[in-house]
Design a protein around this motif. Structure first.
Motif, PDB file in Angstrom:
ATOM      1  N   SER A  29       6.435   0.718  -3.187  1.00  0.00           N
ATOM      2  CA  SER A  29       5.422   0.199  -4.004  1.00  0.00           C
ATOM      3  C   SER A  29       4.785  -0.886  -3.093  1.00  0.00           C
ATOM      4  N   LYS A  30       3.452  -0.759  -2.653  1.00  0.00           N
ATOM      5  CA  LYS A  30       2.615  -1.857  -1.886  1.00  0.00           C
ATOM      6  C   LYS A  30       2.329  -2.873  -2.719  1.00  0.00           C
ATOM      7  N   THR A  31       2.177  -2.676  -3.985  1.00  0.00           N
ATOM      8  CA  THR A  31       2.033  -3.762  -5.161  1.00  0.00           C
ATOM      9  C   THR A  31       3.136  -4.301  -5.898  1.00  0.00           C
ATOM     10  N   ARG A  57      -0.390   1.876  -5.455  1.00  0.00           N
ATOM     11  CA  ARG A  57      -0.411   1.963  -3.943  1.00  0.00           C
ATOM     12  C   ARG A  57       1.140   2.369  -3.127  1.00  0.00           C
ATOM     13  N   GLU A 112       4.082   2.899  -0.258  1.00  0.00           N
ATOM     14  CA  GLU A 112       4.331   2.113   0.736  1.00  0.00           C
ATOM     15  C   GLU A 112       5.554   3.119   1.309  1.00  0.00           C
TER      16      GLU A 112
END
Length: 284
Positions: free
Chosen positions: A216-218, A226, A228
């Motif tokens: 998770s980018k967030t 988002r 990752e």
């Protein structure tokens, strides 16, 4: 547990198998049409056979289709609702034709109207789709991160839909990044045990047929979807060790939907990272 990825079908559905082999994928997911469009062109008999032949010879399985992103069974627009059900019917028919397991899709957004208000429509739409498609194709609900009033950010909502539809062709795909962003703990053994206990209670491990393996980018409980690369996001390598070691995933295929270290989508490096973690879990 098989490790695979979403792969491009540009140039023909059978080309997806070649791309999967290049990155060492053991299982695949692909689109059957442009994901940002309602346009759907049925495949010819030759195209279907080409995929099936290559699929069989590559020894890559299972295969899943991912529904287009425009689908919204909670839409208040009759036109969009019809387009959504038509799209799912086309995709489930294609799934049966090519020997895929089923279609993974997002239920959609109620746009603030409320889940309870749109539940009856969602259930009737899913039932309609199932009634008009081959019995050998699953309709697979993917959980959401929670952004934009999307349905299915909670296991309770997914379980309620499944209970009311009452058809064992409805299955579930668990996205790790969405689960984390929605506020379920996946990064510690104790927290993930609680998360999966709730999943089993509301949905049932028997209905879990795929995992979207995405970092998770967030941050945790961000509600934002988002993805990752594995180990580069907020879940991290330790989190994926926790996830892969859970017994519920022992026989469930993992499908990467990450940006890739080269920015071109799921790649061999991400596949190899998950395979290495799988080996560690098996050794322990």
């Amino acid at each position: 547990m098989k490790i695979g990825a979403h792969v491009s079908a540009a140039g023909g559905l059978d080309k997806a198998i070649l791309r999967a082999e290049e990155i060492g994928a053991e299982t695949i997911q692909l689109f059957g049409s442009p994901p940002q469009s309602w346009i759907y062109k049925p495949l010819s008999t030759e195209q279907i056979q080409a995929f099936k032949d290559r699929f069989k010879s590559a020894n890559i399985a299972p295969a899943f289709l991912h529904g287009v992103y425009l689908i919204n069974l909670a839409s208040q627009s009759p036109e969009n609702l019809k387009k959504s059900t038509d799209s799912l019917i086309s995709y489930l028919s294609l799934s049966s034709q090519i020997g895929a397991s089923g279609v993974i899709f997002h239920v959609g957004s109620h746009k603030g109207t409320g889940f309870d208000q749109m539940l009856k429509q969602i259930v009737s739409s899913i039932s309609f789709v199932l009634e008009n498609t081959p019995e050998d194709a699953w309709l697979i609900i993917e959980n959401n991160a929670g952004m934009g009033h999307h349905v299915g950010a909670s296991f309770q909502e997914i379980g309620k839909i499944m209970e009311m539809v009452g058809n064992d062709r409805v299955k579930v795909c668990l996205d790790t990044a969405h689960t984390f962003a929605a506020g379920y703990i996946v990064t510690t053994k104790e927290g993930f045990e609680d998360t999966m206990s709730e999943f089993d209670r509301e949905v049932g491990f028997a209905n879990l047929v795929a995992v979207h393996a995405n970092d998770s980018k967030t941050p945790f409980r961000s509600g934002v979807d988002r993805h990752e690369n594995i180990g580069q996001g907020h879940i991290g390598m330790k989190g994926f060790e926790v996830i892969l070691s859970h017994p519920a995933f022992k026989e469930v295929p993992f499908l990467l939907e990450v940006p890739g270290f080269n920015g071109k989508g799921p790649d061999k490096e991400n596949v190899d990272i998950l395979k290495s973690l799988r080996q560690q879990c098996e050794a322990n």
